[in-house]
Design a protein around this motif. Structure first.
Motif, PDB file in Angstrom:
ATOM      1  N   LEU A   1      45.603  37.484  43.477  1.00 10.67           N
ATOM      2  CA  LEU A   1      46.956  36.991  43.690  1.00 10.67           C
ATOM      3  C   LEU A   1      46.994  35.475  43.783  1.00 10.67           C
ATOM      4  CD1 LEU A   1      48.205  39.575  46.350  1.00 10.67           C
ATOM      5  CD2 LEU A   1      48.650  39.572  43.890  1.00 10.67           C
ATOM      6  N   GLN A   2      45.983  34.898  44.430  1.00  8.99           N
ATOM      7  CA  GLN A   2      45.949  33.441  44.594  1.00  8.99           C
ATOM      8  C   GLN A   2      44.532  33.003  44.922  1.00  8.99           C
ATOM      9  OE1 GLN A   2      47.879  29.926  47.403  1.00  8.99           O
ATOM     10  NE2 GLN A   2      48.859  31.931  47.344  1.00  8.99           N
ATOM     11  N   ASN A   3      44.076  31.966  44.247  1.00  5.41           N
ATOM     12  CA  ASN A   3      42.758  31.392  44.522  1.00  5.41           C
ATOM     13  C   ASN A   3      42.963  29.940  44.926  1.00  5.41           C
ATOM     14  OD1 ASN A   3      40.085  30.723  44.677  1.00  5.41           O
ATOM     15  ND2 ASN A   3      39.623  31.008  42.510  1.00  5.41           N
ATOM     16  N   ASN A   4      42.871  29.671  46.210  1.00  2.00           N
ATOM     17  CA  ASN A   4      43.202  28.351  46.741  1.00  2.00           C
ATOM     18  C   ASN A   4      41.919  27.553  46.953  1.00  2.00           C
ATOM     19  OD1 ASN A   4      43.955  26.185  48.523  1.00  2.00           O
ATOM     20  ND2 ASN A   4      45.864  27.295  48.916  1.00  2.00           N
ATOM     21  N   CYS A   5      41.680  26.614  46.051  1.00  4.17           N
ATOM     22  CA  CYS A   5      40.439  25.849  46.104  1.00  4.17           C
ATOM     23  C   CYS A   5      40.436  24.802  47.215  1.00  4.17           C
ATOM     24  CB  CYS A   5      40.188  25.164  44.763  1.00  4.17           C
ATOM     25  SG  CYS A   5      39.942  26.318  43.402  1.00  4.17           S
ATOM     26  N   VAL A   6      41.608  24.401  47.692  1.00  2.00           N
ATOM     27  CA  VAL A   6      41.672  23.421  48.774  1.00  2.00           C
ATOM     28  C   VAL A   6      41.311  24.073  50.091  1.00  2.00           C
ATOM     29  CG1 VAL A   6      43.192  21.860  50.066  1.00  2.00           C
ATOM     30  CG2 VAL A   6      43.382  22.022  47.566  1.00  2.00           C
ATOM     31  N   ARG A   7      41.891  25.236  50.356  1.00  2.59           N
ATOM     32  CA  ARG A   7      41.633  25.932  51.614  1.00  2.59           C
ATOM     33  C   ARG A   7      40.420  26.848  51.536  1.00  2.59           C
ATOM     34  NH1 ARG A   7      47.183  28.706  53.089  1.00  2.59           N
ATOM     35  NH2 ARG A   7      45.788  29.754  54.551  1.00  2.59           N
ATOM     36  N   LYS A   8      39.775  26.896  50.364  1.00  5.42           N
ATOM     37  CA  LYS A   8      38.599  27.766  50.183  1.00  5.42           C
ATOM     38  C   LYS A   8      38.933  29.209  50.568  1.00  5.42           C
ATOM     39  CE  LYS A   8      35.794  24.395  48.978  1.00  5.42           C
ATOM     40  NZ  LYS A   8      36.767  23.290  48.992  1.00  5.42           N
ATOM     41  N   SER A   9      40.030  29.699  49.993  1.00  2.00           N
ATOM     42  CA  SER A   9      40.461  31.053  50.296  1.00  2.00           C
ATOM     43  C   SER A   9      40.924  31.743  49.029  1.00  2.00           C
ATOM     44  CB  SER A   9      41.593  31.051  51.335  1.00  2.00           C
ATOM     45  OG  SER A   9      42.752  30.423  50.809  1.00  2.00           O
ATOM     46  N   ILE A  10      40.939  33.063  49.068  1.00  2.00           N
ATOM     47  CA  ILE A  10      41.393  33.844  47.926  1.00  2.00           C
ATOM     48  C   ILE A  10      42.149  35.059  48.451  1.00  2.00           C
ATOM     49  CG2 ILE A  10      39.251  35.204  47.754  1.00  2.00           C
ATOM     50  CD1 ILE A  10      39.618  35.072  44.671  1.00  2.00           C
ATOM     51  N   CYS A  11      43.235  35.415  47.773  1.00  2.00           N
ATOM     52  CA  CYS A  11      44.047  36.581  48.118  1.00  2.00           C
ATOM     53  C   CYS A  11      43.927  37.586  46.981  1.00  2.00           C
ATOM     54  CB  CYS A  11      45.501  36.192  48.327  1.00  2.00           C
ATOM     55  SG  CYS A  11      45.764  34.928  49.583  1.00  2.00           S
ATOM     56  N   ILE A  12      43.579  38.829  47.318  1.00  2.00           N
ATOM     57  CA  ILE A  12      43.269  39.836  46.318  1.00  2.00           C
ATOM     58  C   ILE A  12      44.103  41.087  46.564  1.00  2.00           C
ATOM     59  CG2 ILE A  12      41.411  41.212  45.268  1.00  2.00           C
ATOM     60  CD1 ILE A  12      39.474  39.193  46.727  1.00  2.00           C
ATOM     61  N   LYS A  13      44.649  41.635  45.489  1.00  2.00           N
ATOM     62  CA  LYS A  13      45.329  42.924  45.570  1.00  2.00           C
ATOM     63  C   LYS A  13      44.375  44.013  45.104  1.00  2.00           C
ATOM     64  CE  LYS A  13      48.345  44.284  42.439  1.00  2.00           C
ATOM     65  NZ  LYS A  13      49.580  44.445  41.632  1.00  2.00           N
ATOM     66  N   GLY A  14      44.444  45.183  45.744  1.00  2.00           N
ATOM     67  CA  GLY A  14      43.573  46.268  45.336  1.00  2.00           C
ATOM     68  C   GLY A  14      43.929  47.572  46.021  1.00  2.00           C
ATOM     69  N   THR A  15      43.030  48.526  45.891  1.00  2.00           N
ATOM     70  CA  THR A  15      43.226  49.849  46.494  1.00  2.00           C
ATOM     71  C   THR A  15      41.931  50.298  47.151  1.00  2.00           C
ATOM     72  OG1 THR A  15      42.595  50.956  44.439  1.00  2.00           O
ATOM     73  CG2 THR A  15      44.949  50.512  44.771  1.00  2.00           C
ATOM     74  N   PHE A  16      42.051  51.284  48.025  1.00  2.00           N
ATOM     75  CA  PHE A  16      40.887  51.929  48.611  1.00  2.00           C
ATOM     76  C   PHE A  16      40.682  53.286  47.930  1.00  2.00           C
ATOM     77  CE2 PHE A  16      42.147  49.006  51.992  1.00  2.00           C
ATOM     78  CZ  PHE A  16      40.912  48.455  52.333  1.00  2.00           C
ATOM     79  N   GLU A  17      39.434  53.592  47.611  1.00  2.00           N
ATOM     80  CA  GLU A  17      39.139  54.818  46.872  1.00  2.00           C
ATOM     81  C   GLU A  17      39.652  56.061  47.583  1.00  2.00           C
ATOM     82  OE1 GLU A  17      34.964  54.894  46.230  1.00  2.00           O
ATOM     83  OE2 GLU A  17      35.048  53.727  44.383  1.00  2.00           O
TER      84      GLU A  17
END
Length: 348
Positions: free
Chosen positions: A57-73
């Motif tokens: 969803l978002q890869n923030n290189c300044v804050r060294k963070s990443i937001c990921i969408k997904g599912t659990f099996e």
């Protein structure tokens, strides 16, 4: 590499006014807050090894963070996982043990005169990443963490009444987590101060994303009065605001030994959730949302209301909206938002 990085978005007290000075674990407050670990049962625990990534969803290189969408099996519904690098410890012995002992792996990239560049792999104990899971995640959560183009809106009070307020009233994000805190149903271990007065009282609680390092200290004040946002404040709320400022800074000074002069105390407008709350942040910590077009200092808000009791029913408040968000679409349809010509012309 640069084009893959997202923009930086988004005392001595009476029994009713007690400060908890013990060193208990703390967690943060946002609209994603879940109940504390102590409230969870084994049946509700998530197994992150079963998480399947479907979209970044978002890869923030300044804050060294990443937001990921997904599912659990093993579960239905969507989830959002936020991964963020932690701040480094100040303790010299921890630094030596975790980053410079014989178990630390260094992989050299190059040497040039006095300069050397490496990848460092700290020991396992100090190699963790702050992880926040939102499950089940609604479309509102997914949209919040998705990277969008940004636009500035100058909101008059008329626009607030005609556009923003109806939008606020249509929001469906649950505020039950706030009620749970105020009623002592959850996260009591995170409360460092409480004043139970129904008009001027509030609860001061540590932010659930805080990594327990003093240089990243962040807290949240939740008043017992139910106020939607900055726009609803008037002179009648000055006793509440002054109490939050004075009692909050005193509690933080006693608990964390940080004086009021080293705290940034502010509101967000627009906020992430529509229950008035005040952020307390260590001044040296560049927390998200502390800059112009988002943060309004508590001291400034108090001064404005002292000068003009209905200031926030007359002021123009400027803030950022995300492209394709509900507010963006509503302001755009009213002609209150200037967009690029490429949105109206066939740009090649």
């Amino acid at each position: 590499m640069a084009e893959k990085c997202a923009n930086v978005n988004d005392s001595d007290c009476s029994p009713a006014k007690k400060v908890k000075l013990n060193d208990e674990d703390a967690i943060e407050n946002t609209d994603e807050r879940n109940t504390s670990e102590n409230d969870a049962t084994p049946e509700t625990e998530l197994n992150l090894s079963n998480f399947k990534v479907t979209k970044v969803l978002q890869n923030n290189c300044v804050r060294k963070s990443i937001c990921i969408k997904g599912t659990f099996e093993d579960r239905e519904g969507l989830a959002v996982v936020l991964l963020e690098q932690k701040s480094f410890p100040h303790d010299e012995s921890i630094l030596e043990k975790g980053f410079f002992d014989e178990k630390t792996l260094f992989r050299k990239h190059f040497t040039n005169d006095i300069y050397r560049n490496y990848d460092c792999f700290p020991t396992e104990e100090y190699n963790s990443i702050q992880t926040t899971v939102i499950y089940p995640a609604t479309q509102n959560h997914i949209e919040k963490y998705k990277r969008h183009e940004l636009y500035m809106i100058d909101e008059t009070y008329e626009l607030y009444q005609q556009v923003t307020l109806p939008y606020i009233e249509s929001k469906s994000l649950s505020l039950e987590w706030i009620t749970n805190i105020l009623e002592h149903k959850a996260e009591q271990e995170s409360i460092i101060y409480e004043d139970s007065d129904k008009d001027t009282g509030f609860v001061l609680i540590t932010d659930f994303k805080w990594d327990k390092q003093l240089d990243t200290l962040k807290l949240l004040a939740l008043p017992f009065q139910k106020i939607k946002s900055l726009r609803e404040l008037n002179a009648s709320h000055l006793p509440l605001l002054r109490n939050i400022r004075d009692a909050g800074t005193t509690a933080i000074s006693k608990k964390f030994n940080i004086p009021a002069s080293q705290l940034r105390i502010y509101f967000h407008y627009q906020p992430s959730y529509y229950y008035l709350h005040v952020h307390f942040c260590y001044l040296m910590f560049e927390a998200p949302g502390i800059y112009v077009a988002k943060a309004h200092l508590l001291s400034t808000v108090i001064s404005n209301l002292e000068l003009m009791s209905d200031y926030y029913t007359k002021a123009v408040l400027s803030y950022v909206v995300f492209k394709d968000s509900p507010l963006y679409e509503k302001f755009k349809s009213r002609g209150a938002l200037e967009t690029s010509t490429c949105e109206t012309l066939d740009c090649k």
